[in-house]
Design a protein around this motif. Structure first.
Motif, PDB file in Angstrom:
ATOM      1  N   SER A 121       0.870  -1.372   0.152  1.00  0.00           N
ATOM      2  CA  SER A 121       0.095  -0.147  -0.052  1.00  0.00           C
ATOM      3  C   SER A 121       0.998   1.178   0.064  1.00  0.00           C
ATOM      4  O   SER A 121       0.601   2.325  -0.636  1.00  0.00           O
ATOM      5  N   ALA A 122       1.922   1.331   0.844  1.00  0.00           N
ATOM      6  CA  ALA A 122       2.899   2.481   0.879  1.00  0.00           C
ATOM      7  C   ALA A 122       3.487   2.747  -0.448  1.00  0.00           C
ATOM      8  O   ALA A 122       3.581   3.809  -1.017  1.00  0.00           O
ATOM      9  N   MET A 123       3.927   1.561  -1.409  1.00  0.00           N
ATOM     10  CA  MET A 123       4.626   1.731  -2.355  1.00  0.00           C
ATOM     11  C   MET A 123       3.655   2.250  -3.465  1.00  0.00           C
ATOM     12  O   MET A 123       3.927   3.169  -4.559  1.00  0.00           O
ATOM     13  N   TYR A 124       2.565   1.598  -3.575  1.00  0.00           N
ATOM     14  CA  TYR A 124       1.342   2.083  -4.388  1.00  0.00           C
ATOM     15  C   TYR A 124       0.991   3.432  -4.298  1.00  0.00           C
ATOM     16  O   TYR A 124       0.777   4.273  -5.385  1.00  0.00           O
ATOM     17  N   ALA A 125       0.649   3.682  -3.173  1.00  0.00           N
ATOM     18  CA  ALA A 125       0.032   5.023  -2.893  1.00  0.00           C
ATOM     19  C   ALA A 125       1.117   6.109  -3.178  1.00  0.00           C
ATOM     20  O   ALA A 125       0.766   7.303  -3.787  1.00  0.00           O
ATOM     21  N   PHE A 176      -6.161   3.287  -0.523  1.00  0.00           N
ATOM     22  CA  PHE A 176      -6.987   4.443  -0.690  1.00  0.00           C
ATOM     23  C   PHE A 176      -6.611   5.058   0.656  1.00  0.00           C
ATOM     24  O   PHE A 176      -6.329   6.502   0.366  1.00  0.00           O
ATOM     25  N   LEU A 177      -6.653   4.650   1.603  1.00  0.00           N
ATOM     26  CA  LEU A 177      -6.092   5.051   3.059  1.00  0.00           C
ATOM     27  C   LEU A 177      -4.751   5.861   3.031  1.00  0.00           C
ATOM     28  O   LEU A 177      -4.840   7.086   3.404  1.00  0.00           O
ATOM     29  N   ILE A 178      -3.872   5.113   2.536  1.00  0.00           N
ATOM     30  CA  ILE A 178      -2.570   5.740   2.667  1.00  0.00           C
ATOM     31  C   ILE A 178      -2.399   6.790   1.641  1.00  0.00           C
ATOM     32  O   ILE A 178      -1.733   7.754   1.856  1.00  0.00           O
ATOM     33  N   ARG A 179      -2.917   6.480   0.578  1.00  0.00           N
ATOM     34  CA  ARG A 179      -3.033   7.651  -0.477  1.00  0.00           C
ATOM     35  C   ARG A 179      -3.716   8.729   0.093  1.00  0.00           C
ATOM     36  O   ARG A 179      -2.825  10.093  -0.189  1.00  0.00           O
ATOM     37  N   GLN A 180      -4.780   9.254   0.743  1.00  0.00           N
ATOM     38  CA  GLN A 180      -5.347  10.136   1.302  1.00  0.00           C
ATOM     39  C   GLN A 180      -4.385  10.665   2.524  1.00  0.00           C
ATOM     40  O   GLN A 180      -4.151  12.017   2.481  1.00  0.00           O
ATOM     41  N   ALA A 181      -3.513  10.010   3.079  1.00  0.00           N
ATOM     42  CA  ALA A 181      -2.656  10.352   4.186  1.00  0.00           C
ATOM     43  C   ALA A 181      -1.498  11.068   3.439  1.00  0.00           C
ATOM     44  O   ALA A 181      -0.761  12.083   3.784  1.00  0.00           O
ATOM     45  N   PHE A 182      -0.777  10.395   2.277  1.00  0.00           N
ATOM     46  CA  PHE A 182       0.348  10.957   1.711  1.00  0.00           C
ATOM     47  C   PHE A 182      -0.144  12.309   0.798  1.00  0.00           C
ATOM     48  O   PHE A 182       0.957  13.126   0.455  1.00  0.00           O
ATOM     49  N   LEU A 183      -1.318  12.573   0.510  1.00  0.00           N
ATOM     50  CA  LEU A 183      -1.635  13.733  -0.200  1.00  0.00           C
ATOM     51  C   LEU A 183      -1.748  15.025   1.093  1.00  0.00           C
ATOM     52  O   LEU A 183      -1.706  16.038   0.425  1.00  0.00           O
ATOM     53  N   GLN A 184      -1.722  14.532   2.153  1.00  0.00           N
ATOM     54  CA  GLN A 184      -1.783  15.791   3.097  1.00  0.00           C
ATOM     55  C   GLN A 184      -0.140  16.205   3.445  1.00  0.00           C
ATOM     56  O   GLN A 184      -0.073  17.214   4.110  1.00  0.00           O
ATOM     57  N   VAL A 185       0.691  15.214   2.875  1.00  0.00           N
ATOM     58  CA  VAL A 185       2.130  15.800   3.224  1.00  0.00           C
ATOM     59  C   VAL A 185       2.408  16.913   1.781  1.00  0.00           C
ATOM     60  O   VAL A 185       2.223  16.399   0.838  1.00  0.00           O
ATOM     61  N   SER A 186       3.283  17.835   2.387  1.00  0.00           N
ATOM     62  CA  SER A 186       3.482  18.856   1.294  1.00  0.00           C
ATOM     63  C   SER A 186       4.369  18.270   0.253  1.00  0.00           C
ATOM     64  O   SER A 186       5.452  17.451   0.408  1.00  0.00           O
ATOM     65  N   GLY A 187       4.068  18.756  -0.881  1.00  0.00           N
ATOM     66  CA  GLY A 187       5.025  18.358  -2.069  1.00  0.00           C
ATOM     67  C   GLY A 187       6.155  18.775  -2.003  1.00  0.00           C
ATOM     68  O   GLY A 187       7.302  18.290  -2.549  1.00  0.00           O
ATOM     69  N   GLU A 188       6.258  20.200  -1.417  1.00  0.00           N
ATOM     70  CA  GLU A 188       7.559  20.924  -1.459  1.00  0.00           C
ATOM     71  C   GLU A 188       8.561  19.961  -0.714  1.00  0.00           C
ATOM     72  O   GLU A 188       9.943  20.047  -0.947  1.00  0.00           O
ATOM     73  N   LEU A 189       8.263  19.290   0.363  1.00  0.00           N
ATOM     74  CA  LEU A 189       8.856  18.569   1.125  1.00  0.00           C
ATOM     75  C   LEU A 189       9.522  17.387   0.335  1.00  0.00           C
ATOM     76  O   LEU A 189      10.905  16.966   0.527  1.00  0.00           O
ATOM     77  N   ILE A 190       8.701  16.700  -0.304  1.00  0.00           N
ATOM     78  CA  ILE A 190       9.142  15.595  -1.302  1.00  0.00           C
ATOM     79  C   ILE A 190      10.260  15.958  -2.136  1.00  0.00           C
ATOM     80  O   ILE A 190      11.300  15.432  -2.453  1.00  0.00           O
ATOM     81  N   GLU A 191      10.022  17.222  -2.792  1.00  0.00           N
ATOM     82  CA  GLU A 191      10.831  17.806  -3.843  1.00  0.00           C
ATOM     83  C   GLU A 191      12.216  18.097  -3.006  1.00  0.00           C
ATOM     84  O   GLU A 191      13.334  18.055  -3.794  1.00  0.00           O
ATOM     85  N   ALA A 192      12.032  18.611  -2.013  1.00  0.00           N
ATOM     86  CA  ALA A 192      13.205  19.076  -0.974  1.00  0.00           C
ATOM     87  C   ALA A 192      14.118  17.721  -0.939  1.00  0.00           C
ATOM     88  O   ALA A 192      15.423  17.813  -1.107  1.00  0.00           O
ATOM     89  N   GLY A 193      13.486  16.575  -0.692  1.00  0.00           N
ATOM     90  CA  GLY A 193      14.247  15.271  -0.634  1.00  0.00           C
ATOM     91  C   GLY A 193      14.764  14.570  -1.696  1.00  0.00           C
ATOM     92  O   GLY A 193      15.943  14.261  -1.927  1.00  0.00           O
TER      93      GLY A 193
END
Length: 280
Positions: free
Chosen positions: A89-93, A154-171
């Motif tokens: 679920s983590a990888m797919y989400a 579906f639930l993990i996807r909703q959780a990941f959407l709450q994380v800022s995309g800028e944080l992912i881009e910084a990584g």
């Protein structure tokens, strides 16, 4: 106003206490019946407490059928499925939320559509697939057929959407690869959601009955629900050994109660986080 607030709070607590008692009463009655004789269970008017507690009913029930095997099967299968579902679920989400590729919308729509399909509609094709893979009547079949969950994705996807995309881009700018971003950034930030999914999945698989009974016929592979059914019907306990049936039911439910006691704080935290995210 202070008196009104106290009265309102007292009524609120009384309602919650009454609801809690109603929810716990079936389990209390089950344990109480496990300590009675068969005659006491069917006596009228019914009594909650037995005249003499028969604690040996629990040991008799445990020894009357291979419940240790049933509990181990349920624990092993449920734990393995939890690990598989969490990773998948983590990888797919992550792929459908923070990666760019063709047909991304199609994969996202497949999750939404799959979430609307009843589980029973998948039993026949899943059975045929396991038969072709020679996985019927095996641990592999029980685990492989449940290692992916649309609800978990579906639930993990909703959780990941709450994380800022800028944080992912910084990584990514710091040289982190996708798996590093996933397991070093996203998973720690959404840990409570994973804990809830693990708990829900474990309880669901631990108590799973119909699907395991459909793909297995070896008594050594029975989960607790199927084991209780065998003890209730095939073991000659039908209508004759209600105290032992109640004792066996209490013993098989006990691991779930212990699990809930250790994870209730995590559940409350995840609920609060979900509510805060929804309000935000």
């Amino acid at each position: 106003m202070a008196l009104y607030a106290r009265l309102k709070q007292s009524i609120h607590h009384l309602v919650l206490a009454a609801a809690s008692i109603m929810m716990a009463f079936p389990f209390i009655w089950m344990v109480s019946s496990a300590l009675k004789t068969n005659e006491e269970i069917w006596s009228f008017p019914p009594t909650l407490l037995p005249e003499q507690a028969l604690w040996h009913n629990f040991m008799d029930a445990w020894n009357a059928a291979p419940f240790s095997q049933y509990v181990w099967n349920s624990f092993f299968v449920a734990t393995t499925i939890v690990l598989c579902q969490v990773v998948n679920s983590a990888m797919y989400a992550y792929a459908i939320t923070h990666m760019r590729f063709r047909l991304k919308g199609v994969f996202t729509a497949a999750i939404v559509l799959g979430y609307m399909i009843p589980a029973t509609a998948t039993y026949l094709p899943s059975y045929l697939i396991l038969n072709e893979l020679n996985m019927l009547n095996s641990y592999q079949g029980l685990i492989f057929s449940n290692c992916v969950s649309v609800f978990s994705i579906f639930l993990i996807r909703q959780a990941f959407l709450q994380v800022s995309g800028e944080l992912i881009e910084a990584g990514h700018m710091d040289g982190a690869r996708h798996l590093t971003v996933l397991f070093r950034i996203l998973v720690p930030l959404t840990k409570p959601f994973f804990a809830v999914i693990a708990l829900i999945t474990f309880i669901e698989q631990y108590n799973n009955y119909f699907w395991p009974m459909l793909i297995t016929n070896d008594p050594n592979l029975h989960l607790v629900s199927a084991g209780l059914r065998s003890f209730f019907v095939e073991g000659g306990a039908y209508g004759l050994k209600w105290p032992l049936i109640m004792a066996a039911s209490a013993l098989t439910i006990a691991p779930l109660l212990v699990l809930f006691l250790f994870t209730q704080k995590t559940i409350i935290q995840s609920v609060n986080l979900s509510a805060g995210a929804t309000k935000g």
